[in-house]
Scaffold this active site. Structure first.
Site, PDB file in Angstrom:
ATOM      1  N   GLY A 151       0.825  -1.208   0.000  1.00 48.39           N
ATOM      2  CA  GLY A 151       0.000   0.000   0.000  1.00 48.39           C
ATOM      3  C   GLY A 151       0.852   1.248   0.000  1.00 48.39           C
ATOM      4  O   GLY A 151       2.054   1.182  -0.241  1.00 48.39           O
ATOM      5  N   ASN A 152       0.248   2.390   0.261  1.00 46.86           N
ATOM      6  CA  ASN A 152       0.993   3.654   0.329  1.00 46.86           C
ATOM      7  C   ASN A 152       0.370   4.555   1.391  1.00 46.86           C
ATOM      8  O   ASN A 152      -0.638   4.207   2.000  1.00 46.86           O
ATOM      9  CB  ASN A 152       1.033   4.326  -1.047  1.00 46.86           C
ATOM     10  CG  ASN A 152      -0.343   4.646  -1.568  1.00 46.86           C
ATOM     11  OD1 ASN A 152      -1.055   5.465  -1.006  1.00 46.86           O
ATOM     12  ND2 ASN A 152      -0.746   3.984  -2.652  1.00 46.86           N
ATOM     13  N   ASN A 153       0.989   5.712   1.577  1.00 49.24           N
ATOM     14  CA  ASN A 153       0.622   6.594   2.685  1.00 49.24           C
ATOM     15  C   ASN A 153      -0.575   7.506   2.438  1.00 49.24           C
ATOM     16  O   ASN A 153      -0.844   8.376   3.246  1.00 49.24           O
ATOM     17  CB  ASN A 153       1.813   7.489   3.019  1.00 49.24           C
ATOM     18  CG  ASN A 153       2.725   6.831   4.020  1.00 49.24           C
ATOM     19  OD1 ASN A 153       2.271   6.054   4.854  1.00 49.24           O
ATOM     20  ND2 ASN A 153       4.014   7.127   3.927  1.00 49.24           N
ATOM     21  N   SER A 154      -1.262   7.327   1.332  1.00 42.75           N
ATOM     22  CA  SER A 154      -2.380   8.236   1.057  1.00 42.75           C
ATOM     23  C   SER A 154      -3.479   8.100   2.124  1.00 42.75           C
ATOM     24  O   SER A 154      -3.879   6.995   2.468  1.00 42.75           O
ATOM     25  CB  SER A 154      -2.966   7.907  -0.317  1.00 42.75           C
ATOM     26  OG  SER A 154      -4.192   8.565  -0.465  1.00 42.75           O
TER      27      SER A 154
END
Ligand code: C5P
Length: 220
Positions: A29-32
């Site tokens: 995933g990512n930090n959004s």
């Protein structure tokens, strides 16, 4: 209560970072945080638009005008978007789509091996949702985002043409108060044949309000 200047306008907003499964319990995933997209959806609905929110995050939604579609992966997001795109007037592509996904999703939780220290994940490229959907553009006004750490305007302009979108909202994520997981952003609005417009640092909610006022005044 805001004046319903967007009554009759059908809007799609994508929000949040995609989650690309490795096995039933793990993902890439990512930090959004999804905050920019959620603000875009809430303000549009408040101004009278009908909003379809395709999101990986569930957050406070302040209007019955918002239909929410929950997704996890980029492929799911693309499929949901393709279904609703023809019936809509505007697409705000605020999601942080993972450029890659694990090539194989294990059906069982991946176990660690007592004799093994090194593990490899093979990644496969995800579709560029924005670029693909723009090929099916008819009447829709399509807005993409660009997060950069240098050469903000040239890189964002390149994206405007390569992805064939009508507007890029660009931000320099190396600047304090801008980008992922903060409540503020400094946006530069980029359109074809128009001078870039940089807005002062403000809350994501105020950016959404400014964007929809701009849409109402210049695009609608
Ligand atoms: O190419 P880049 O990721 O910088 O472009 C950002 C824009 O493209 C965002 O609007 C994002 O939602 C969209 N995007 C997409 N599919 C991808 C990667 C980015 O729709 N695989």
């Amino acid at each position: 209560f805001t004046k319903p200047v967007l009554a009759g306008v059908n809007v799609i907003v994508t929000a949040g970072g995609t989650k690309e499964a490795l096995d039933p319990v793990r993902f890439i995933g990512n930090n959004s945080s999804g905050k920019m997209g959620i603000a875009m959806a809430n303000v549009a609905a408040d101004m009278g638009a009908h909003v379809t929110l395709i999101s990986t995050v569930h957050d406070y939604l302040n209007s019955p005008n918002i239909d929410e579609i929950q997704v996890n992966t980029a492929v799911e997001m693309k499929e949901s978007l393709e279904k609703v795109f023809p019936k809509n007037d505007v697409l705000i592509m605020a999601a942080a789509v993972s450029d890659f996904r694990p090539m194989h999703k294990s059906t069982q939780k991946i176990k660690k091996d007592a004799d093994k220290d090194l593990y490899t994940i093979q990644l496969q490229k995800n579709p560029d949702i924005l670029k693909e959907i723009s090929k099916k553009k008819d009447k829709q006004f399509v807005v993409g985002f660009a997060a950069e750490t240098e050469n903000l305007i040239p890189y964002a302009k390149k994206k405007l043409y390569e992805k064939n979108v009508d507007m890029i909202l660009a931000n320099d994520v190396s600047k304090a108060g801008s980008g992922f997981n903060v409540d503020t952003n400094e946006i530069t609005l980029i359109r074809r044949d128009k001078e870039p417009e940089t807005w002062p640092l403000m809350s994501k909610n105020d950016i959404a309000a400014k964007f929809w006022e701009y849409y109402d005044e210049h695009i609608k």
